[in-house]
Design a protein around this motif. Structure first.
Motif, PDB file in Angstrom:
ATOM      1  N   TRP A 176       0.755  -1.151   0.117  1.00  0.00           N
ATOM      2  CA  TRP A 176       0.046   0.018   0.113  1.00  0.00           C
ATOM      3  C   TRP A 176       0.956   1.357  -0.067  1.00  0.00           C
ATOM      4  N   SER A 177       2.014   1.258   0.719  1.00  0.00           N
ATOM      5  CA  SER A 177       2.891   2.476   0.917  1.00  0.00           C
ATOM      6  C   SER A 177       3.324   2.638  -0.428  1.00  0.00           C
ATOM      7  N   ARG A 178       4.104   1.453  -1.034  1.00  0.00           N
ATOM      8  CA  ARG A 178       4.713   1.718  -2.282  1.00  0.00           C
ATOM      9  C   ARG A 178       3.884   2.240  -3.228  1.00  0.00           C
ATOM     10  N   ALA A 179       2.630   1.851  -3.295  1.00  0.00           N
ATOM     11  CA  ALA A 179       1.671   2.728  -4.387  1.00  0.00           C
ATOM     12  C   ALA A 179       1.688   3.900  -4.081  1.00  0.00           C
ATOM     13  N   ASP A 180       1.682   4.630  -2.916  1.00  0.00           N
ATOM     14  CA  ASP A 180       1.754   5.720  -2.191  1.00  0.00           C
ATOM     15  C   ASP A 180       2.792   6.462  -2.881  1.00  0.00           C
ATOM     16  N   ALA A 181       4.105   5.920  -2.632  1.00  0.00           N
ATOM     17  CA  ALA A 181       5.164   6.620  -3.066  1.00  0.00           C
ATOM     18  C   ALA A 181       5.303   6.710  -4.649  1.00  0.00           C
ATOM     19  N   SER A 182       4.710   5.662  -5.252  1.00  0.00           N
ATOM     20  CA  SER A 182       4.714   5.746  -6.990  1.00  0.00           C
ATOM     21  C   SER A 182       3.947   6.768  -7.231  1.00  0.00           C
ATOM     22  N   GLU A 183       2.765   7.218  -6.554  1.00  0.00           N
ATOM     23  CA  GLU A 183       1.986   8.355  -7.008  1.00  0.00           C
ATOM     24  C   GLU A 183       2.307   9.649  -6.668  1.00  0.00           C
TER      25      GLU A 183
END
Lengths: 57, 235
Positions: free
Chosen positions: B222-229
């Motif tokens: 979930w946090s990786r998707a946050d970072a890529s956004e």
């Protein structure tokens, strides 16, 4: 592809639909793995149901 | 958002299901198979002589690939189901400003274990095969109600504000146990109590490990998707 990025912050209907779909599918899978009385599902899931402490039998 | 919920659930469900299955084969399935010896009458505790003695020791897992393969596959299904519900809850919580990553995910996993496994097990302990218990429908209804009320209670304590929210959450956690799980008015156990107790504690411990993996992996993705956004892709 890039145009969808802004939707994340908004209360978009597709977000709500995604959350609802995940909850619905989650409960469906839980029914298959842990609750259904169908003999074939019960037998396949037997050991796992005991191990994970779903009520079995 | 939808793709992210489902991706997190699938990665975390797979990781947690595989971890749970491997730990089960090491620690939970052996006492389960040992319990089946008493269920089938191959071993007898309190036998004809009235002696409370029986041979201890689990049989080997054996070569039943189909049986154990199904156990592993259904473990992944169960934890993917838990993962879908957790990721949906991530989506709701992160929209309200909660920070989700591997570390906080671990706390989510602990809360999930508490509400979905430990709370219902306090009323309906994990059962060795051969355990005679109240009617299955009644137990499943109590189990389902306990899971729903416990999740609501944990959420109220975790995300509510003020003493009233905590009190309300504690009340929700207590209600199913004050009502009481369905039980018979006689004991029928054929397996040694030591074995049944060890099976129950092993089941809870291995489930806890599964939930820890589930929460941490789901939080990580979930946090990786946050970072890529947050990172402009053209940079």
């Amino acid at each position: 592809m890039n145009t969808t990025r802004t939707l994340d912050r908004a209360d978009s209907p597709s977000d709500i639909a995604g959350i609802a779909a995940a909850i619905l599918l989650g409960f469906s899978l839980l029914f298959v793995a842990g609750i259904s009385h169908a003999a074939i599902l019960h037998d396949a899931a037997h050991d796992q149901r005991h191990a994970i402490a779903f009520p079995c039998h | 958002m939808t793709r992210r919920i489902f991706a997190c659930a699938v990665y975390a469900g797979l990781a947690a299901g595989v971890a749970f299955a491997l730990l089960s084969f090491a620690f939970v399935i052996p006492p389960l198979l040992e319990g089946e010896l008493y269920e089938g009458g191959e071993r007898v505790h309190f036998g004809a002589g009235g002696s409370p003695e029986s041979e201890a020791g689990a049989p080997s897992l054996g070569g039943d690939i189909r049986r154990h393969g199904l156990t592993a596959a259904l473990s992944v299904v169960s934890f993917t189901a838990f993962g879908l519900l957790m990721s949906a809850a991530f989506a709701i919580a992160s929209r309200r400003g909660a920070r989700i990553d591997a570390r906080t995910g671990l706390a989510w996993g602990a809360a999930g274990f508490f509400a979905v496994q430990l709370a219902p097990a306090a009323g309906l302990p994990p059962e060795l095969p051969g355990t005679v218990a109240a009617e299955i429908g009644a137990r499943q209804i109590w189990w389902g109600m306990t899971v729903v009320l416990s999740l609501a209670g944990v959420a109220l304590i975790g995300f509510g504000s003020g003493l009233a929210a905590v009190a309300g959450g504690v009340a929700l956690l207590l209600i199913p146990h004050l009502v009481g799980a369905p039980h018979l008015d006689r004991y029928f156990g054929v397996a040694p109590p030591e074995l049944a107790a060890h099976f129950a504690t092993r089941s809870m411990a291995v489930s806890a490990a599964g939930w820890a993996v589930l929460g941490a992996v789901a939080g990580h993705f979930w946090s990786r998707a946050d970072a890529s956004e947050r990172t402009p892709r053209a940079a």
